[in-house]
Design a protein around this motif. Structure first.
Motif, PDB file in Angstrom:
ATOM      1  N   ALA A  49       0.853  -1.190   0.000  1.00 42.00           N
ATOM      2  CA  ALA A  49       0.000   0.000   0.000  1.00 42.00           C
ATOM      3  C   ALA A  49       0.889   1.240   0.000  1.00 42.00           C
ATOM      4  O   ALA A  49       1.894   1.293   0.708  1.00 42.00           O
ATOM      5  N   LEU A  50       0.508   2.233  -0.800  1.00 43.07           N
ATOM      6  CA  LEU A  50       1.181   3.534  -0.783  1.00 43.07           C
ATOM      7  C   LEU A  50       0.408   4.445   0.164  1.00 43.07           C
ATOM      8  O   LEU A  50      -0.792   4.669  -0.030  1.00 43.07           O
ATOM      9  N   ILE A  51       1.080   4.967   1.190  1.00 43.39           N
ATOM     10  CA  ILE A  51       0.434   5.813   2.184  1.00 43.39           C
ATOM     11  C   ILE A  51       1.038   7.208   2.129  1.00 43.39           C
ATOM     12  O   ILE A  51       2.245   7.381   2.301  1.00 43.39           O
ATOM     13  N   GLY A 118      -9.942   0.157  12.592  1.00 47.07           N
ATOM     14  CA  GLY A 118      -9.724  -1.174  12.041  1.00 47.07           C
ATOM     15  C   GLY A 118      -9.558  -1.219  10.535  1.00 47.07           C
ATOM     16  O   GLY A 118      -9.543  -2.309   9.939  1.00 47.07           O
ATOM     17  N   TRP A 119      -9.412  -0.051   9.893  1.00 44.84           N
ATOM     18  CA  TRP A 119      -9.297  -0.015   8.429  1.00 44.84           C
ATOM     19  C   TRP A 119      -8.098  -0.815   7.922  1.00 44.84           C
ATOM     20  O   TRP A 119      -8.104  -1.314   6.792  1.00 44.84           O
ATOM     21  N   GLU A 120      -7.074  -0.944   8.754  1.00 44.94           N
ATOM     22  CA  GLU A 120      -5.857  -1.636   8.318  1.00 44.94           C
ATOM     23  C   GLU A 120      -6.137  -3.090   7.940  1.00 44.94           C
ATOM     24  O   GLU A 120      -5.490  -3.635   7.038  1.00 44.94           O
ATOM     25  N   ARG A 121      -7.102  -3.708   8.605  1.00 46.65           N
ATOM     26  CA  ARG A 121      -7.415  -5.110   8.319  1.00 46.65           C
ATOM     27  C   ARG A 121      -7.927  -5.280   6.896  1.00 46.65           C
ATOM     28  O   ARG A 121      -7.605  -6.249   6.211  1.00 46.65           O
ATOM     29  N   TYR A 122      -8.745  -4.303   6.464  1.00 51.91           N
ATOM     30  CA  TYR A 122      -9.279  -4.391   5.101  1.00 51.91           C
ATOM     31  C   TYR A 122      -8.166  -4.195   4.070  1.00 51.91           C
ATOM     32  O   TYR A 122      -8.087  -4.937   3.073  1.00 51.91           O
ATOM     33  N   LEU A 148       1.484   1.189  12.680  1.00 51.90           N
ATOM     34  CA  LEU A 148       0.854   0.862  11.403  1.00 51.90           C
ATOM     35  C   LEU A 148       1.655  -0.203  10.667  1.00 51.90           C
ATOM     36  O   LEU A 148       1.103  -1.099  10.036  1.00 51.90           O
ATOM     37  N   GLY A 149       2.987  -0.085  10.731  1.00 50.34           N
ATOM     38  CA  GLY A 149       3.832  -1.080  10.078  1.00 50.34           C
ATOM     39  C   GLY A 149       3.562  -2.481  10.592  1.00 50.34           C
ATOM     40  O   GLY A 149       3.577  -3.453   9.836  1.00 50.34           O
ATOM     41  N   THR A 150       3.279  -2.576  11.893  1.00 51.79           N
ATOM     42  CA  THR A 150       2.952  -3.876  12.478  1.00 51.79           C
ATOM     43  C   THR A 150       1.610  -4.378  11.964  1.00 51.79           C
ATOM     44  O   THR A 150       1.459  -5.547  11.594  1.00 51.79           O
ATOM     45  N   ARG A 155       3.842  -4.259   4.806  1.00 53.75           N
ATOM     46  CA  ARG A 155       3.511  -4.203   3.374  1.00 53.75           C
ATOM     47  C   ARG A 155       2.980  -2.824   2.994  1.00 53.75           C
ATOM     48  O   ARG A 155       1.859  -2.686   2.514  1.00 53.75           O
ATOM     49  N   HIS A 156       3.765  -1.815   3.244  1.00 50.35           N
ATOM     50  CA  HIS A 156       3.380  -0.469   2.854  1.00 50.35           C
ATOM     51  C   HIS A 156       4.629   0.390   2.684  1.00 50.35           C
ATOM     52  O   HIS A 156       5.668   0.117   3.285  1.00 50.35           O
TER      53      HIS A 156
END
Length: 410
Positions: A49-51, A118-122, A148-150, A155-156
């Motif tokens: 993901a690009l953040i 919980g958006w990270e799960r999606y 967030l990295g965890t 994968r970002h």
């Protein structure tokens, strides 16, 4: 029958589709005319993901429009701060899945998604499914956090976006880079929307909105007046050392811990940077006073309550921002004298920088001595002293200081 409050906050797939279509049209219609050069350096990997994170109104929407036009014209786009999406929960991502299946798209752009717990799960789920391009933008620095990295299992990739740099300001304003345009930039800053109108009330309202929406509402701050007083105090005292204990007394806020909490909120919202004193001891970095810098000098010009122009401190703020765009790790150094900026990258020390709006017989010795001291401490043979318009060179004991005008850095 469902409880009434549950019915009120249910979001239908048709509403999501309508909101997404409207938002994408509005985004493409209202973006700034100046393209952001940062697009050239964005790493687009379907495996990650690009953040992109940055303060509100700094140009993230323009960057998204460029990406949509140049690379992802069919992408699904959704801004989660739309009032019609209040109450959006993790389970509602299932409806987004159905919409992107209907559209047969594999490119997903989410803006301000951090408001959904919980958006990270999606996002991780879509990455695990493979062949999805996920682009996430937001106005909170939590998007760049280690936590967030965890959650995304590494994968970002992350990028910061700032208001216009000096070079971008000159391109937007059709000015040559010079000492004169440096003064314009120092006064006006780099927020694109403000530069279009030059109406200072936009920057007044922007500060109020940021303090209320991004901080008071998000973090549950009840004493909004104290938060506002602290923000205005910091804006009026950029490039100065600040500590929670001293400000507690100055602003009559009951607890130092409250000040420190406010500091973290202001920093996470990208409004201020708190730069630590250099020390090899992590503990000393934490307890020593920090120097404060604002995200934009135009915001300082419009909202400062200082009775003098304070060109020197605003100029230092501007120079800090130039280096902060390039390097995330910056300190100040002080022993007998002071060196304003000690700049690091992942490989170590990059630059020692002293800042002086104008060198004169009264300040020359002080500015040089602070820099000489830092150069000897770090064994750095060359350093720079940034001024508005002066150029010069000084050598001593095998160390060399180069005096350069700010516009030569661009």
């Amino acid at each position: 029958m469902l409880p009434l409050e549950k019915v009120i906050f249910m979001i239908s797939k048709d509403l999501l589709r309508e909101v997404a279509n409207n938002q994408k049209s509005d985004l493409q219609r209202n973006a700034s005319v100046l393209e952001r050069s940062e697009i050239k350096d964005l790493p687009l990997l379907r495996s990650h993901a690009l953040i992109i994170s940055g303060i509100r109104r700094c140009g993230k929407s323009t960057l998204l429009v460029q990406l949509l036009k140049e690379s992802f014209p069919e992408a699904f786009y959704l801004n989660f701060e739309d009032p019609r999406l209040y109450g959006f929960e993790v389970v509602d991502f299932q409806k987004i899945d159905k919409i992107i299946e209907e559209y047969e798209v594999k490119d997903i752009f989410f803006d301000e998604v951090q408001v959904v717990e919980g958006w990270e799960r999606y996002v991780r789920q879509k990455l695990d499914q493979g062949d999805f391009q996920m682009v996430i933008t937001g106005s909170n620095a939590s998007l760049l956090s280690r936590e967030l990295g965890t959650k995304l299992t590494g994968r970002h990739v992350t990028r910061e976006l700032f208001p216009f740099s000096f070079a971008q300001f000159c391109a937007f304003s059709e000015l040559k880079m010079s000492s004169e345009s440096t003064l314009d930039y120092l006064s006006l800053g780099g927020f694109p929307e403000y530069l279009k109108s030059r109406k200072q009330e936009l920057l007044h309202q922007f500060l109020d909105d940021l303090l209320l929406r991004d901080i008071a509402v998000r973090y549950g701050v009840r004493d909004i007046k104290s938060l506002q007083n602290l923000a205005v105090y910091l804006i009026s005292n950029v490039a100065k050392s600040v500590s929670g204990n001293n400000l507690r007394k100055t602003l009559e806020i009951k607890a130092t811990s409250t000040i420190m909490e406010y500091f973290s909120y202001l920093e996470e919202s990208w409004l201020f940077f708190f730069v630590p004193k250099f020390s090899y001891s992590q503990r000393k970095q934490l307890i020593n006073a920090k120097k404060v810098y604002a995200i934009d000098t135009g915001l300082v010009t419009a909202n400062s309550r200082s009775f003098s122009e304070d060109l020197g401190r605003r100029f230092e703020n501007m120079v800090f921002l130039h280096f902060r765009r390039l390097y995330p790790e910056i300190y100040y150094f002080t022993e007998k004298g002071e060196c304003d900026l000690v700049v690091f990258d992942r490989n170590g020390l990059v630059e020692l920088v002293q800042v002086c709006y104008e060198l004169n017989p009264d300040n020359l010795k002080r500015e040089l001595n602070g820099l000489w001291e830092a150069m000897k401490y770090f064994d750095k043979k060359e350093a720079i002293l940034v001024t508005l318009s002066q150029e010069d060179e000084f050598e001593k004991d095998g160390y060399r200081i180069k005096v350069v005008p700010f516009h030569s850095l661009a």
